[in-house]
Design an enzyme around this catalytic site. Sequence first.
Site, mmCIF file in Angstrom:
data_model
loop_
_atom_site.group_PDB
_atom_site.id
_atom_site.type_symbol
_atom_site.label_atom_id
_atom_site.label_comp_id
_atom_site.label_asym_id
_atom_site.label_seq_id
_atom_site.Cartn_x
_atom_site.Cartn_y
_atom_site.Cartn_z
ATOM 1 N N ASP A 162 1.016 -1.664 0.240
ATOM 2 C CA ASP A 162 0.080 0.145 0.499
ATOM 3 C C ASP A 162 0.508 1.381 0.517
ATOM 4 O OD1 ASP A 162 -1.802 1.622 -0.186
ATOM 5 O OD2 ASP A 162 -2.476 1.840 2.182
ATOM 6 N N ASN A 414 6.175 -7.281 6.539
ATOM 7 C CA ASN A 414 5.944 -7.026 7.306
ATOM 8 C C ASN A 414 3.992 -7.616 5.869
ATOM 9 O OD1 ASN A 414 3.740 -4.832 8.066
ATOM 10 N ND2 ASN A 414 3.022 -4.343 5.585
ATOM 11 N N GLU A 415 3.169 -8.317 6.931
ATOM 12 C CA GLU A 415 1.769 -8.562 6.945
ATOM 13 C C GLU A 415 1.724 -9.944 6.263
ATOM 14 O OE1 GLU A 415 -1.159 -5.245 6.185
ATOM 15 O OE2 GLU A 415 -1.064 -5.346 8.161
ATOM 16 N N ASN A 468 -0.684 -5.916 13.099
ATOM 17 C CA ASN A 468 -1.100 -4.812 12.691
ATOM 18 C C ASN A 468 -2.154 -4.721 13.059
ATOM 19 O OD1 ASN A 468 1.163 -4.085 11.823
ATOM 20 N ND2 ASN A 468 1.102 -3.729 10.034
ATOM 21 N N TYR A 470 -6.916 -2.687 12.862
ATOM 22 C CA TYR A 470 -7.319 -2.000 12.384
ATOM 23 C C TYR A 470 -9.398 -2.629 12.712
ATOM 24 C CZ TYR A 470 -3.721 -0.545 9.569
ATOM 25 O OH TYR A 470 -2.647 0.232 9.962
ATOM 26 N N TYR A 474 -10.846 -1.244 9.525
ATOM 27 C CA TYR A 474 -11.437 -2.055 8.613
ATOM 28 C C TYR A 474 -12.601 -3.241 8.766
ATOM 29 C CZ TYR A 474 -7.204 -0.702 5.471
ATOM 30 O OH TYR A 474 -6.441 0.561 4.970
ATOM 31 N N GLU A 505 0.584 -1.588 14.039
ATOM 32 C CA GLU A 505 0.089 -0.124 13.416
ATOM 33 C C GLU A 505 -1.436 -0.393 13.830
ATOM 34 O OE1 GLU A 505 -0.382 -1.017 8.951
ATOM 35 O OE2 GLU A 505 2.041 -2.005 9.038
ATOM 36 N N TRP A 550 0.162 4.141 13.421
ATOM 37 C CA TRP A 550 -0.239 3.938 11.530
ATOM 38 C C TRP A 550 -1.003 5.258 10.973
ATOM 39 C CZ3 TRP A 550 3.338 2.101 8.507
ATOM 40 C CH2 TRP A 550 2.911 2.169 6.765
ATOM 41 N N LYS A 569 -3.720 8.051 6.713
ATOM 42 C CA LYS A 569 -3.934 7.735 7.639
ATOM 43 C C LYS A 569 -2.802 8.424 9.060
ATOM 44 C CE LYS A 569 -5.858 3.556 7.318
ATOM 45 N NZ LYS A 569 -5.277 2.716 6.270
HETATM 46 C C1 GCB Z 1 -1.442 -2.411 6.652
HETATM 47 C C2 GCB Z 1 -0.057 -2.708 5.705
HETATM 48 C C3 GCB Z 1 0.091 -1.016 5.627
HETATM 49 C C4 GCB Z 1 -0.759 0.149 4.849
HETATM 50 C C5 GCB Z 1 -2.134 -0.032 6.360
HETATM 51 C C6 GCB Z 1 -3.286 0.712 5.907
HETATM 52 O O1 GCB Z 1 -1.454 -3.100 7.454
HETATM 53 O O2 GCB Z 1 0.709 -2.657 6.895
HETATM 54 O O3 GCB Z 1 1.390 -0.882 4.555
HETATM 55 O O4 GCB Z 1 -0.772 1.047 4.674
HETATM 56 O O5 GCB Z 1 -2.366 -0.989 6.759
HETATM 57 O O6 GCB Z 1 -3.445 2.233 5.715
HETATM 58 O O7 GCB Z 1 -3.779 -0.412 4.812
#
Ligand code: GCB
Length: 593
Positions: A162, A414-415, A468, A470, A474, A505, A550, A569
């Site tokens: 991303d 990462n992820e 990470n 959200y 999300y 994150e 993040w 973000k």
């Molecule tokens: C994540 C990723 C990061 C993205 C973020 C997002 O989990 O590690 O690279 O930018 O989410 O904002 O969706």
Amino acid sequence: MLRPQDSATRERKSLNGLWRFALDPDAEGRASSWFSRPLPGAGEMAVPASFNDIAADSAVRDYVGDVWYQTTVRVPRGWAGARIVVHFESATHRATVWVNDAEVVSHEGGYTPFEADVSAHLAPGEPARITVAVNNTLSFQSIPPGVIEQTPDGKRQRYWHDFFNYAGIHRTVWLYATPRPHLTDITVVTGLDAAAGTVDYATAAADAEEAAVHVVLRDADGSEVAAGSGASGTLTVPNAHRWAPGDGYLYDLEVQLADRAGGLVDSYHQSVGIRTVRVDGIRFLINGEPFYFTGFGKHEDLPVIGKGHNDAHLVHDFELLKWIGANSFRTSHYPYSEDVLDYADRQGIVLIDETPAVGLNMGIGGGIFGGQGYTTFSPDTINDATREVHAQAIRELIARDKNHPSVVIWSIANEPESDTAAAEAYFEPLFPLARQLDPTRPVGFVNVMLAPYGKCRVSKFGDVLMLNRYYGWYVNTGDLGAAEMAWEDELRGWASEGKPIIITEYGADTYPGLHSVVATPWTEEYQVDYLAMNHRVFDRFDAVVGEQMWNFADFATVSGIMRVDGNKKGAFTRDRQPKAAAFALRRRWRNLG
Ligand code: GCB
């Protein structure tokens, strides 16, 4: 490889500035030997910078393939008899270099340095032509991965991370000279013994069979505190001034090569921060003291220059970190410029240092969950050859950054997809590789929400858990009550593992200037409420030893229905103005003590 520096025996010349520049859409440059003459049809391009946003032209911005850079340098006359090296701090994502007509080096990977001894291909006092073909194509065998898709408008690069696929020569290019017998590597490992500090050092040299190694350690005032002889050894510093978060105290280790008569042959200065790092149960210890990470995932991302390094922005970003009360950040999602690492050492900012292994997860695209029509790990997609490129990225990261006291954790990815047997098999050997390269720092990877507690098959290999999440963005979008329950529930599972947990994150896209009295995603108020909810959850768990929001600032991404002129973000906008969240973080972090 030692970073170029000026010393009593070494001299360097920056090649930064405007280079000749040409796209090569028909891929003819290599076959037509473009390196052998002034680049045909060339414009000019700034080095260091990403090329993408410099031109006002989508053909440049979205270009896929080789781009060519060329400059002419006059080699200093005084370098006669020296070993002359051309050194790139990075070229994204791969490059081939010619000096005059000779191909001198190729390198895979966009964020680590490479160099070549070019003494045989140029002459002191004479001009030399340096030509570089930089290639930005991502494939299933590159780190990060990507795929080229054919569209009616031509080829298009698709990838699963991303952030915008900026490319070019992002960091300084050096021409430098060393004596023929020269130091090639220095490794320092520090320890603490009550009030004393220990510095184990190991050196390597080339063409120096006859030479002896002498080392002198000086404090920040330049006073000698220890000295030794031999290619490796241990120095002891009574009453050492420790490197610590917020106190970037550095000693200077001067390593000298001397000839039989005692004459100086080569000299190199290595900064040393005396500190220890250790995981003890759920605690993360720096100098034996529990450390709580506050800060961000960041990006190297700026208007116009993209991922090009810029010292003014480096200092400004660190001023903002200080202002907000952050003590750390993660070099998401690739190794940053060595200037950033050096500055973090001096500023006492703690780093989680990450490889470019991002987007090894075809369940995610541009922050969007869902099938993307590819299988992540398979013989035709991410496979054994990819893993070897990934292993090399780990080797080059650790080789480059092993001596930085600021670096306290290696993040090897990462992820990635991490909930399948294929993922487990892919990652299992990479953890011992990192530990073998550096037995002194914890190793981990950053886990994605798609592989929650109980499902992840890779986390067991790490020394720390980096998550990470959200909840409230999300998932449970706009419903912070439900988000809080779900998040606490999952975290309880992770906390039972007995390892330190860093939330690497958590964040919510926020359009600056958008306001609402009721909780509404995308507003500044919602971002503040979202962070407060997360902080309540973190504070319920002793195993949570850090929070990195993040993102530090808004950044560029591919365009898409989930992104409004990039990822929003940031606590700061892309031009570093604070959103309401920045003040909320400042209140919390400056009071955590
Ligand atoms: C994540 C990723 C990061 C993205 C973020 C997002 O989990 O590690 O690279 O930018 O989410 O904002 O969706």
